[in-house]
Design a protein around this motif. Structure first.
Motif, PDB file in Angstrom:
ATOM      1  N   ASP A 156    -117.274 -53.640 -26.043  1.00  0.00           N
ATOM      2  CA  ASP A 156    -117.002 -53.245 -24.661  1.00  0.00           C
ATOM      3  C   ASP A 156    -115.894 -54.084 -24.039  1.00  0.00           C
ATOM      4  OD1 ASP A 156    -119.299 -51.444 -24.677  1.00  0.00           O
ATOM      5  OD2 ASP A 156    -120.523 -53.264 -24.586  1.00  0.00           O
ATOM      6  N   VAL A 157    -115.745 -55.300 -24.513  1.00  0.00           N
ATOM      7  CA  VAL A 157    -114.759 -56.227 -23.968  1.00  0.00           C
ATOM      8  C   VAL A 157    -114.435 -57.251 -25.045  1.00  0.00           C
ATOM      9  CG1 VAL A 157    -116.575 -57.712 -22.992  1.00  0.00           C
ATOM     10  CG2 VAL A 157    -114.268 -57.809 -22.029  1.00  0.00           C
ATOM     11  N   VAL A 158    -113.229 -57.786 -25.005  1.00  0.00           N
ATOM     12  CA  VAL A 158    -112.826 -58.860 -25.916  1.00  0.00           C
ATOM     13  C   VAL A 158    -112.452 -60.067 -25.067  1.00  0.00           C
ATOM     14  CG1 VAL A 158    -111.131 -59.628 -27.618  1.00  0.00           C
ATOM     15  CG2 VAL A 158    -112.032 -57.300 -27.729  1.00  0.00           C
ATOM     16  N   THR A 159    -113.107 -61.197 -25.315  1.00  0.00           N
ATOM     17  CA  THR A 159    -112.841 -62.407 -24.526  1.00  0.00           C
ATOM     18  C   THR A 159    -112.319 -63.497 -25.447  1.00  0.00           C
ATOM     19  OG1 THR A 159    -115.127 -63.149 -24.792  1.00  0.00           O
ATOM     20  CG2 THR A 159    -114.626 -61.848 -22.844  1.00  0.00           C
ATOM     21  N   THR A 160    -111.089 -63.358 -25.831  1.00  0.00           N
ATOM     22  CA  THR A 160    -110.484 -64.331 -26.727  1.00  0.00           C
ATOM     23  C   THR A 160    -109.185 -64.826 -26.111  1.00  0.00           C
ATOM     24  OG1 THR A 160    -109.762 -64.696 -29.007  1.00  0.00           O
ATOM     25  CG2 THR A 160    -109.334 -62.524 -28.072  1.00  0.00           C
ATOM     26  N   SER A 161    -108.339 -65.428 -26.908  1.00  0.00           N
ATOM     27  CA  SER A 161    -107.118 -66.036 -26.381  1.00  0.00           C
ATOM     28  C   SER A 161    -105.919 -65.111 -26.533  1.00  0.00           C
ATOM     29  CB  SER A 161    -106.852 -67.361 -27.100  1.00  0.00           C
ATOM     30  OG  SER A 161    -106.814 -67.163 -28.508  1.00  0.00           O
ATOM     31  N   HIS A 162    -106.104 -63.827 -26.292  1.00  0.00           N
ATOM     32  CA  HIS A 162    -104.992 -62.890 -26.378  1.00  0.00           C
ATOM     33  C   HIS A 162    -104.043 -63.066 -25.195  1.00  0.00           C
ATOM     34  CE1 HIS A 162    -107.454 -60.824 -29.397  1.00  0.00           C
ATOM     35  NE2 HIS A 162    -106.342 -60.242 -29.769  1.00  0.00           N
ATOM     36  N   THR A 163    -102.768 -63.065 -25.491  1.00  0.00           N
ATOM     37  CA  THR A 163    -101.748 -63.235 -24.462  1.00  0.00           C
ATOM     38  C   THR A 163    -101.542 -61.945 -23.678  1.00  0.00           C
ATOM     39  OG1 THR A 163    -100.613 -64.878 -25.820  1.00  0.00           O
ATOM     40  CG2 THR A 163     -99.334 -63.853 -24.059  1.00  0.00           C
ATOM     41  N   LEU A 164    -101.443 -62.075 -22.355  1.00  0.00           N
ATOM     42  CA  LEU A 164    -101.141 -60.923 -21.510  1.00  0.00           C
ATOM     43  C   LEU A 164     -99.682 -60.533 -21.716  1.00  0.00           C
ATOM     44  CD1 LEU A 164    -103.673 -62.271 -20.145  1.00  0.00           C
ATOM     45  CD2 LEU A 164    -102.809 -61.349 -17.988  1.00  0.00           C
ATOM     46  N   ARG A 165     -99.465 -59.280 -22.120  1.00  0.00           N
ATOM     47  CA  ARG A 165     -98.103 -58.785 -22.314  1.00  0.00           C
ATOM     48  C   ARG A 165     -98.014 -57.356 -21.801  1.00  0.00           C
ATOM     49  NH1 ARG A 165     -95.472 -60.188 -28.079  1.00  0.00           N
ATOM     50  NH2 ARG A 165     -93.711 -59.343 -26.922  1.00  0.00           N
ATOM     51  N   PHE A 279     -92.355 -73.698 -26.729  1.00  0.00           N
ATOM     52  CA  PHE A 279     -91.565 -72.518 -27.076  1.00  0.00           C
ATOM     53  C   PHE A 279     -91.565 -71.530 -25.907  1.00  0.00           C
ATOM     54  CE2 PHE A 279     -92.854 -73.774 -31.475  1.00  0.00           C
ATOM     55  CZ  PHE A 279     -91.588 -73.865 -32.041  1.00  0.00           C
ATOM     56  N   ALA A 280     -92.719 -71.403 -25.238  1.00  0.00           N
ATOM     57  CA  ALA A 280     -92.857 -70.465 -24.123  1.00  0.00           C
ATOM     58  C   ALA A 280     -94.152 -70.750 -23.379  1.00  0.00           C
ATOM     59  CB  ALA A 280     -92.867 -69.021 -24.629  1.00  0.00           C
ATOM     60  N   LEU A 281     -94.188 -70.364 -22.093  1.00  0.00           N
ATOM     61  CA  LEU A 281     -95.429 -70.404 -21.329  1.00  0.00           C
ATOM     62  C   LEU A 281     -96.281 -69.205 -21.713  1.00  0.00           C
ATOM     63  CD1 LEU A 281     -94.085 -71.407 -17.803  1.00  0.00           C
ATOM     64  CD2 LEU A 281     -95.484 -72.818 -19.325  1.00  0.00           C
ATOM     65  N   ASP A 282     -97.579 -69.306 -21.443  1.00  0.00           N
ATOM     66  CA  ASP A 282     -98.502 -68.296 -21.933  1.00  0.00           C
ATOM     67  C   ASP A 282     -99.629 -68.092 -20.925  1.00  0.00           C
ATOM     68  OD1 ASP A 282     -99.413 -66.512 -23.794  1.00  0.00           O
ATOM     69  OD2 ASP A 282    -100.442 -67.988 -25.032  1.00  0.00           O
ATOM     70  N   ALA A 283    -100.064 -66.848 -20.767  1.00  0.00           N
ATOM     71  CA  ALA A 283    -101.243 -66.537 -19.950  1.00  0.00           C
ATOM     72  C   ALA A 283    -102.164 -65.673 -20.794  1.00  0.00           C
ATOM     73  CB  ALA A 283    -100.841 -65.803 -18.675  1.00  0.00           C
ATOM     74  N   MET A 284    -103.451 -65.983 -20.767  1.00  0.00           N
ATOM     75  CA  MET A 284    -104.422 -65.272 -21.598  1.00  0.00           C
ATOM     76  C   MET A 284    -105.555 -64.730 -20.738  1.00  0.00           C
ATOM     77  SD  MET A 284    -104.510 -68.088 -24.658  1.00  0.00           S
ATOM     78  CE  MET A 284    -104.227 -69.428 -23.511  1.00  0.00           C
TER      79      MET A 284
END
Length: 397
Positions: A156-165, A279-284
């Motif tokens: 139903d949901v994934v709560t991991t460290s995926h980057t918002l893109r 290398f880059a900033l990241d939001a998850m």
């Protein structure tokens, strides 16, 4: 002229105006459907008397159904339960996907129980929907299978460290309701290599997680800076970390917090260092399937509730006292003592109070899994509320 049962002309409240518009749209849709039903009957050719009586009954049923629909809209404020919420309530458990075992994020403890930052958000969402943090099934779906797991309703949901893109949100059939972690992509290297900055990795072999954001961001950085490097990718962070530890690459590039967690797990952590340059900033943030706006709103609300708690210094130990003594309007709305967000989301009026009581605020979740209260001990950095110099902020409830 037909009267409008939702007319609130004299009310200047922005909320009432919005509610009026939404209710009126639903009302007009139902009225139009009823009128079209009558129109189809009137447009048909003459029928025998008995048939007209029969159709009259059908028309009356349509009217009754329309009135019932209007009553439901009036009672619920226009909220309609989405398919994901209905399925979860029907089966009595949340199905939550996590990534490859990663210390601090999602891993099995000595009792074979899933723990970690992402896992706590699984339990927070289960608490919001079902009132019980244990009514959740944790499934490791890894990368990039997480997208298919959502689209196929495996989770139903994934709560991991995926980057918002933007590309992922637009093309992969998923939504990112809200960010819950701000970090940066950097590299871990062996101290003996004498690497002082990212530019010193020119010509080096850099390991990344196959198909991940960091794989592309690392490539972009080297290209922009006119430097060459050897890219080597593996399926999953665990495999990437193992390859680096085995000496197959000179640097391991991913989110800085995850690098800290993996470094702690090496037998010789002091022989490795994490470069401060990014290398880059990241939001998850968590992911949900695209197309179920109500479920998207629920997951977003859970994330914001944990952040809002920090904005008002609410935690598991103080939430009861705050609920009993506070007269702050926003606090009362957050905890469900006032306002309509529980009903609008088709949740219990006190869902957010229950989440904060059983799971805790954002800072509590971070601290016990990644921060000072964990073996990893990562400083929160940007992951504190705005008033304390961070990037976390919740809108009003």
């Amino acid at each position: 002229m037909t009267s409008d049962p939702f007319d609130t002309t004299g009310d200047t409240s922005e909320y009432k105006k919005f509610a009026y518009i939404e209710k009126r749209k639903n009302y007009l849709d139902i009225r139009k459907a009823i009128q079209q039903s009558f129109g189809r009957v009137r447009a048909s050719r003459p029928m025998p008397r008995e048939r007209r009586r029969e159709m009259g009954g059908v028309q009356m049923k349509s009217v009754i159904a329309g009135i019932a629909g209007l009553a439901v809209i009036s009672a619920t404020g226009g909220a309609i339960a989405g398919p994901t919420l209905e399925k979860i309530k029907s089966r009595g458990e949340l199905r939550c996907g996590v990534g490859d075992p990663t210390p601090g994020w999602h891993s099995l403890d000595a009792k074979n129980r899933w723990v970690g930052f992402g896992v706590d958000y699984c339990r927070a969402i289960a608490t919001a929907v079902l009132g019980d943090p244990e009514k959740v099934v944790i499934s490791p779906v890894g990368w990039p299978r997480a997208y298919e797991a959502l689209r196929s309703n495996e989770v139903d949901v994934v709560t991991t460290s995926h980057t918002l893109r933007v590309e992922r949100d637009a093309a992969l059939g998923v939504n990112f309701p809200a960010p819950y972690m701000y970090s940066g992509i950097t590299a871990m290297v062996r101290k003996e290599a004498g690497v002082n900055g990212l530019a010193d990795l020119a010509g080096a072999t850099v390991c990344t997680n196959n198909g991940s954001s960091e794989e592309g961001l690392v490539a972009d950085w080297f290209k922009v800076n006119g430097l060459e490097y050897n890219a080597l990718s593996f399926d999953g962070l665990t495999a990437t970390s193992e390859a680096y530890a085995a000496g197959r690459c000179d640097a391991f590039a991913t989110e800085s917090g995850q690098l800290t967690a993996f470094r702690k797990g090496y037998g010789n952590p002091d022989e490795h260092e994490i470069l401060p340059e990014l290398f880059a900033l990241d939001a998850m943030g968590p992911m949900v399937v695209e197309g179920d706006e109500q479920w998207n709103n629920i997951v977003r609300a859970v994330v914001f509730a944990t952040i809002a708690a920090d904005q008002f210094s609410i935690n598991t130990n103080t939430v009861d006292k705050v609920l009993d003594t506070s007269t702050h309007g926003e606090v009362m709305r957050l905890l469900g003592k006032e306002g309509e967000h529980g009903r609008s989301l088709e949740l219990s009026p006190t869902w957010s109070y229950t989440v904060l009581k059983k799971i805790g605020s954002y800072s509590e979740i971070y601290d016990r899994n990644l921060g000072a209260g964990s073996p990893i001990g990562i400083e929160p950095g940007r992951n504190v509320i705005v008033s304390k110099g961070g990037l976390l902020h919740s809108p009003y409830f």
